[in-house]
Write a protein that holds these residues in place. Structure first.
Motif, short mmCIF file in Angstrom:
data_model
loop_
_atom_site.label_atom_id
_atom_site.label_comp_id
_atom_site.label_asym_id
_atom_site.label_seq_id
_atom_site.Cartn_x
_atom_site.Cartn_y
_atom_site.Cartn_z
N LEU A 50 0.84 -1.20 0.00
CA LEU A 50 0.00 0.00 0.00
C LEU A 50 0.88 1.25 0.00
N GLY A 51 1.91 1.25 0.83
CA GLY A 51 2.85 2.38 0.85
C GLY A 51 3.53 2.58 -0.49
N LEU A 52 3.93 1.48 -1.12
CA LEU A 52 4.57 1.56 -2.43
C LEU A 52 3.60 2.11 -3.48
N ARG A 53 2.34 1.63 -3.44
CA ARG A 53 1.34 2.13 -4.40
C ARG A 53 1.10 3.63 -4.20
N LEU A 54 1.01 4.06 -2.94
CA LEU A 54 0.80 5.49 -2.67
C LEU A 54 1.98 6.32 -3.16
N PHE A 55 3.19 5.84 -2.90
CA PHE A 55 4.39 6.56 -3.35
C PHE A 55 4.43 6.65 -4.87
N SER A 57 1.95 6.40 -6.95
CA SER A 57 0.85 7.26 -7.42
C SER A 57 1.22 8.72 -7.26
N ALA A 58 1.81 9.08 -6.13
CA ALA A 58 2.23 10.46 -5.93
C ALA A 58 3.30 10.86 -6.94
N ALA A 59 4.26 9.97 -7.19
CA ALA A 59 5.29 10.26 -8.18
C ALA A 59 4.68 10.41 -9.57
N SER A 60 3.68 9.60 -9.89
CA SER A 60 3.01 9.71 -11.18
C SER A 60 2.28 11.04 -11.32
N LEU A 61 1.62 11.47 -10.26
CA LEU A 61 0.91 12.75 -10.31
C LEU A 61 1.87 13.92 -10.48
N THR A 63 4.82 13.75 -11.92
CA THR A 63 5.29 13.64 -13.30
C THR A 63 4.24 14.16 -14.27
N LEU A 64 2.99 13.83 -14.03
CA LEU A 64 1.90 14.30 -14.87
C LEU A 64 1.80 15.82 -14.84
N PHE A 65 1.91 16.41 -13.66
CA PHE A 65 1.86 17.86 -13.52
C PHE A 65 3.02 18.52 -14.26
N VAL A 66 4.23 17.98 -14.08
CA VAL A 66 5.40 18.55 -14.75
C VAL A 66 5.25 18.43 -16.27
N GLY A 67 4.73 17.29 -16.74
CA GLY A 67 4.48 17.13 -18.18
C GLY A 67 3.47 18.13 -18.70
N ALA A 68 2.41 18.36 -17.92
CA ALA A 68 1.39 19.33 -18.34
C ALA A 68 1.97 20.74 -18.42
N VAL A 69 2.81 21.09 -17.45
CA VAL A 69 3.45 22.40 -17.48
C VAL A 69 4.38 22.50 -18.69
N GLY A 70 5.09 21.41 -19.00
CA GLY A 70 5.97 21.40 -20.18
C GLY A 70 5.19 21.59 -21.47
N VAL A 71 4.07 20.89 -21.61
CA VAL A 71 3.25 21.05 -22.81
C VAL A 71 2.71 22.48 -22.90
N MET A 72 2.30 23.03 -21.75
CA MET A 72 1.79 24.40 -21.76
C MET A 72 2.88 25.38 -22.20
#
Length: 185
Positions: A50-55, A57-61, A63-72
């Motif tokens: 569960l801890g690994l999944r949460l970590f 997931s947080a890392a994915s979010l 990364t997703l945010f940084v990717g969105a800022v890059g595309v913008m």
């Protein structure tokens, strides 16, 4: 015998009681007889997973945010570089919707290209890692099963991020007037 995993503690207690009766020790005396309950290990591993999944997931979010800022940022630079082209399109009658559509489609294309590249890299790395781990641990490569629904959901998410990250630059581009674009240097 236990019928479910949760009943294993009761089964251990029953065995301790029976052996304690025959071997003359108290069932609650831990030093008289050791017992190993796999359910305790399962609960610990479940907590770790569960801890690994949460970590992850947080890392994915992040990364997703940084990717969105890059595309913008890419889309903002594209609008800035194409200001004169937007002015020409305006001069020949392009509507706000036409200009917004062009910018948003380009954002989706960038997202699609990133999805294809990341999909190819992830399949390659997954094959290398599962083969190596499988050979090391079991003497043969592990079987890989890809979840097509997850891959499709990933594609939809990337396209959605491309649209959202392009929305602000598209709106800015659609608000440019012919006068603004002629004054741009």
């Amino acid at each position: 015998s236990p019928r479910t995993r949760e009943d294993s503690g009761e089964a251990v207690a029953a065995v301790r009681g029976l052996l304690g009766l025959h071997l003359r020790f108290r069932p609650d005396d831990e030093s008289a007889m050791g017992a190993f309950d796999i359910q305790e290990v399962v609960q610990i591993v479940d907590g770790l997973l569960l801890g690994l999944r949460l970590f992850l997931s947080a890392a994915s979010l992040v990364t997703l945010f940084v990717g969105a800022v890059g595309v913008m940022n890419i889309m903002l630079a594209m609008v800035s570089e194409r200001t004169r082209e937007i002015g020409v399109m305006r001069a020949v009658g392009a509507s706000n919707w036409n200009i917004q559509s062009i910018v948003m489609v380009e954002g989706m294309v960038i997202g699609l290209m990133s999805w294809v590249i990341s999909l190819l890299l992830s399949v390659l790395l997954t094959n290398i890692m599962t083969s190596g781990v499988g050979v090391l641990l079991f003497g043969k490569p592990l079987t890989i099963v890809y979840g097509w629904d997850g891959i499709f959901l990933w594609l939809l998410g990337i396209l959605g991020i491309g649209i959202l990250a392009s929305a602000l630059p598209a709106r800015g581009a659609s608000r440019l007037t012919v006068k603004d674009t002629l004054a741009y240097e």
